[in-house]
Write an enzyme that holds these catalytic residues in place. Structure first.
Site, PDB file in Angstrom:
ATOM      1  N   GLU A   1       3.577  -5.565  -1.639  1.00 49.46           N
ATOM      2  CA  GLU A   1       2.176  -5.207  -1.891  1.00 49.46           C
ATOM      3  C   GLU A   1       2.032  -4.173  -3.012  1.00 49.46           C
ATOM      4  O   GLU A   1       1.042  -4.170  -3.724  1.00 49.46           O
ATOM      5  CB  GLU A   1       1.512  -4.690  -0.614  1.00 49.46           C
TER       6      GLU A   1
ATOM      7  N   PHE B   1      -1.357  -3.965  17.125  1.00 52.77           N
ATOM      8  CA  PHE B   1      -0.254  -4.402  16.267  1.00 52.77           C
ATOM      9  C   PHE B   1      -0.714  -4.457  14.812  1.00 52.77           C
ATOM     10  O   PHE B   1      -1.770  -5.003  14.509  1.00 52.77           O
ATOM     11  CB  PHE B   1       0.243  -5.782  16.720  1.00 52.77           C
ATOM     12  N   GLN B   2       0.062  -3.904  13.928  1.00 45.90           N
ATOM     13  CA  GLN B   2      -0.248  -3.819  12.498  1.00 45.90           C
ATOM     14  C   GLN B   2      -1.600  -3.171  12.220  1.00 45.90           C
ATOM     15  O   GLN B   2      -2.317  -3.550  11.306  1.00 45.90           O
ATOM     16  CB  GLN B   2      -0.158  -5.200  11.830  1.00 45.90           C
TER      17      GLN B   2
ATOM     18  N   LYS C   1     -10.693  -8.531  11.164  1.00 45.59           N
ATOM     19  CA  LYS C   1     -10.511  -9.970  11.286  1.00 45.59           C
ATOM     20  C   LYS C   1     -11.772 -10.667  11.800  1.00 45.59           C
ATOM     21  O   LYS C   1     -12.146 -11.742  11.329  1.00 45.59           O
ATOM     22  CB  LYS C   1      -9.341 -10.245  12.232  1.00 45.59           C
TER      23      LYS C   1
ATOM     24  N   MET D   1      15.502  11.420 -16.975  1.00 49.08           N
ATOM     25  CA  MET D   1      14.668  12.608 -17.164  1.00 49.08           C
ATOM     26  C   MET D   1      15.071  13.695 -16.171  1.00 49.08           C
ATOM     27  O   MET D   1      15.072  14.878 -16.508  1.00 49.08           O
ATOM     28  CB  MET D   1      13.193  12.248 -17.007  1.00 49.08           C
TER      29      MET D   1
END
Lengths: 162, 577
Positions: free
Chosen positions: B50, B112-113, B162, B477
């Site tokens: 993502e 969940f999630q 949802k 760096m």
């Protein structure tokens, strides 16, 4: 220097956390905060007392203005305004101090709103100095606890400080 | 007719002109993904992470000026977007990120999630929404696009439970958007603009600092007009590179920590700074108290909070850069007197002396590949006609120093947040938007490994993205700072095991090339550019090479360290400590 900032905000969920998050995220200080509905139920007003030098206060007001849900920001300190705060104080005076507590309450135009065998709960409204003075005077009598509402403020009509 | 929330969403996106979405599916967004399965108008580009999706959308947005769109699932899908969102937020890039959310009735139940993505993303979005009622959905999408693209642009997140995408409602589309509490200022204050013109007319040693705002507002023609009309030299911040051609005689390159000597000198000696669409980042100003000590400052920016945040300002002008410059140029043309020309020439001659004194340079070697040489060659071969993305660190600074960006929107780089792993997915997004352009990610061996999984995305979508890896086996760096400021104690900056990038590329079905000697650089680049596939070009470069000049953190910007006087610089450093 301390500033009282008054905000008109959209009355939506999450607005308070946007504002609180702005202060914590940028390291600004909130000394007190009070929130309530306005005459238009879709708009809330918030009064925030904060402190900082001119540059910080300028940033705070600009950053608040930048938040999408903020409709208006007024730095009350720039205006002639009235401010009030309320405190509820629970005192547990000794027998011989009881009269003094009641007398002080009267002098400060407060009210006893609850009493028990050993305590009085006193309500006082006023500006910050008055509240502070009242608390100081009651201290020797034995304050058990107190709760302050935080400051609210309103601009006096038609006068702008030069 | 009632349609589902998912259908409302897709219809709204279509009406907003969305052609590409970058995303990754998951449980609670399946309703939406199902509609994308055979959608002819909108193509979803499936990334492999993502974070990659958000950077790709960001690269798409930076290279086109249009908002980038992202669609991910709830919980980890949503939290993985945060680095990308924060990257876009710091650089004012318009993105619309749609995250799935558990059904409304489960929110707050640790389902969940489930993640409170509205809470998590609040400080790094311009605004965010949780859609609680399907009736609000189309309007929220409309407001999100409006907020993301107007004023100072930025990312907006929309959290979609949802049940909202599954339930049905009538589709409503409002033609105009108005948010009473959000009214960006576009027109600059006329009085301030006149004041600014007077200051410019009176100045003897003026310098323009152009930032990302010039590119975002599309005000680069107006910038050029202002600079050329009265011969004001222009230095461009990392985000502003390309707003004036890097080859232009008035260009001073980049200022600040790794900027040019002459840009920093000019700022420190200037009697007037015209700061346009920039925000005086600490990498630009160095030690604030010592910054531009002789200069009055005119600051033009659309975001009032940028003004007087870090430096004192004499003339603040809040507004859109393009419109303010148009107005300013008009006033100037009526105002400017001629005798003032001579004074200006003396200033330009002075700057020329500085340019000759210390040009932007490095020491070439024919034994070992110098990373700057690779960047220079890339410029020579593309003649500036490419979209360059970078990762973060030495690769980013060398790209900024040695590639002359001649056009706006040709450098895509994470300036504010400094996100390693940005460049490769951003290049993918840019290539989707510009299928016929040459898109090159100038990377380091550390950074490229942060989103290397996106090789799959590039290969599957047949994107001929080129990645030039300046491979020094170090987090360069970090190593440079450790060498200069931490007594050469290279604590965890040596990567030791770096994969064989040629094999990695080939394993994904891309092409891999490698150069170990300076003579191989040009042939490898030429071949890499010719191959019509995703190509990794692995350049084994001098690991000791450092980015110079350098202003140590919080030193005045004219206290610079240079390559050729390493010993001297070290003494100077000790004195500064």
């Amino acid at each position: 220097m301390r500033h009282t900032i008054s905000l008109l905000v959209e009355n939506k969920f999450g607005v308070l956390s946007r504002i609180a998050g702005l202060f914590s995220g940028r390291g600004y200080n909130i000394e007190s905060l009070s929130v309530g509905e306005t005459i238009d139920p879709q708009i809330s007003t918030m009064t925030i007392v904060t402190s900082g030098d001119d540059q910080i206060i300028e940033q705070i007001t600009k950053q608040l203005n930048k938040l999408i849900d903020v409709i208006k920001v007024i730095d009350m300190t720039e205006f002639d305004h009235v401010e009030r705060e309320m405190v509820l104080i629970k005192v547990a005076p000794k027998q011989e101090d009881k009269a003094e507590v009641l007398r002080l309450t009267e002098i400060f135009r407060g009210r006893v709103v609850d009493s028990s065998k050993t305590t009085y709960t006193v309500e006082v409204t006023g500006d910050e100095k008055k509240i502070q003075a009242f608390i100081e005077l009651l201290k020797p009598a034995g304050i058990k606890e107190f709760v302050r509402t935080g400051k609210i403020a309103i601009v006096r009509e038609g006068i702008k400080k030069s | 007719m009632k349609i589902t929330g998912a259908e409302i969403l897709i219809e709204s996106l279509k009406r907003e002109g969305v052609k590409h979405i970058f995303g990754y599916p998951g449980g609670v967004v399946l309703n939406i993904f199902d509609l994308l399965y055979d959608n002819k108008d909108i193509q979803l580009i499936l990334t492999r992470h993502e974070q990659g999706a958000v950077h790709a959308a960001d690269g798409y947005a930076r290279s086109t000026g249009k908002p980038g769109v992202v669609l991910v699932t709830s919980g980890p899908g949503a939290t993985n977007t945060i680095t990308g969102i924060a990257t876009a937020s710091m650089d004012s890039i318009p993105l619309i990120v749609f995250s799935g959310q558990v059904p409304t009735m489960l929110i707050g139940n640790d389902a969940f999630q489930e993640a409170d993505i509205v809470g998590i993303s609040r400080p790094c979005t311009k605004y965010n929404f949780l859609v609680k009622d399907i009736k609000d959905l189309s309007n929220i999408v409309r407001e999100a696009f409006y907020i993301a693209t107007s004023g100072r642009p930025g990312p907006v997140l929309i959290d979609l439970p949802k049940d909202v995408t599954a339930s049905k409602a009538e589709f409503i589309w409002q033609e105009t958007v108005k948010i009473r509490s959000y009214n960006p200022t576009y027109e600059g204050n006329k009085w301030m603009i006149i004041q600014a013109a007077h200051l410019i007319a009176k100045s003897k040693r003026a310098v323009i600092i152009a930032g990302g705002g010039v590119i975002i507002s599309g005000g680069y023609r107006e910038l050029r007009e202002l600079a050329e009309f009265i011969d004001i030299p222009v230095t461009m911040t990392l985000m502003g590179l390309g707003s004036l051609p890097g080859t232009h005689e008035l260009s001073l390159g980049m200022p600040g920590m790794h900027g040019t000597y002459y840009a920093n000198k000019a700022i420190q000696e200037a009697d007037l700074l015209i700061a346009i669409g920039m925000r005086f980042d600490d990498r630009v100003t160095g030690k604030l108290d010592a910054f531009a000590p002789h200069a009055k400052i005119i600051h033009i920016d659309i975001d009032p909070t940028s003004i007087r945040k870090n430096v004192r300002v004499d003339i603040p002008i809040v507004g859109d850069v393009k419109r303010v410059l148009t107005a300013l140029n008009k006033v100037l043309k009526e105002d400017i007197k001629e005798q003032w020309d001579e004074v200006r020439k003396a200033w330009l001659r002075q700057i020329d002396t500085w340019k000759k004194e210390r040009p932007m340079t490095y020491t070439y070697s024919d034994e070992v590949i110098k990373p700057q040489f690779v960047v220079e060659k890339i410029y020579d071969l593309t003649k500036g006609n490419a979209i360059i993305t970078t990762e973060v660190g030495q690769n980013q600074m060398w790209a900024a120093q040695f590639y002359k960006f001649d056009r706006p929107r040709t450098l895509l780089t994470s300036g504010g947040l400094g996100t390693m792993g940005y460049g490769f997915p951003a290049a993918i997004g840019a290539q989707i938007a510009h299928p016929d352009k040459l898109v090159i990610d100038i990377a380091g061996d550390g950074s490229i490994q942060m989103n290397i999984q996106e090789l799959a995305t590039a290969v599957i979508n047949k994107l001929p993205v080129k990645v030039a890896i300046l491979n020094n086996h170090y987090l360069g760096m970090v190593r440079q700072w450790q060498e200069l400021f931490f007594h050469e104690r290279y604590s965890y900056s040596h990567l030791e095991v770096v994969p064989d990038f040629v094999k990695v590329a080939e394993a994904y079905g891309a092409a891999g090339l490698k150069a170990t000697r300076p003579s191989e650089v040009e042939p490898v680049l030429k071949e890499g550019f010719k191959i019509k596939k995703t190509v990794f070009m692995d350049f084994i470069v001098d690991w000791k090479e450092k980015v110079y000049p350098m202003v140590p953190a919080n030193a005045p910007i004219d206290h610079m360290l240079f390559e050729e006087q390493k010993e001297k610089s070290e003494k100077k450093l000790k004195a500064l400590k």
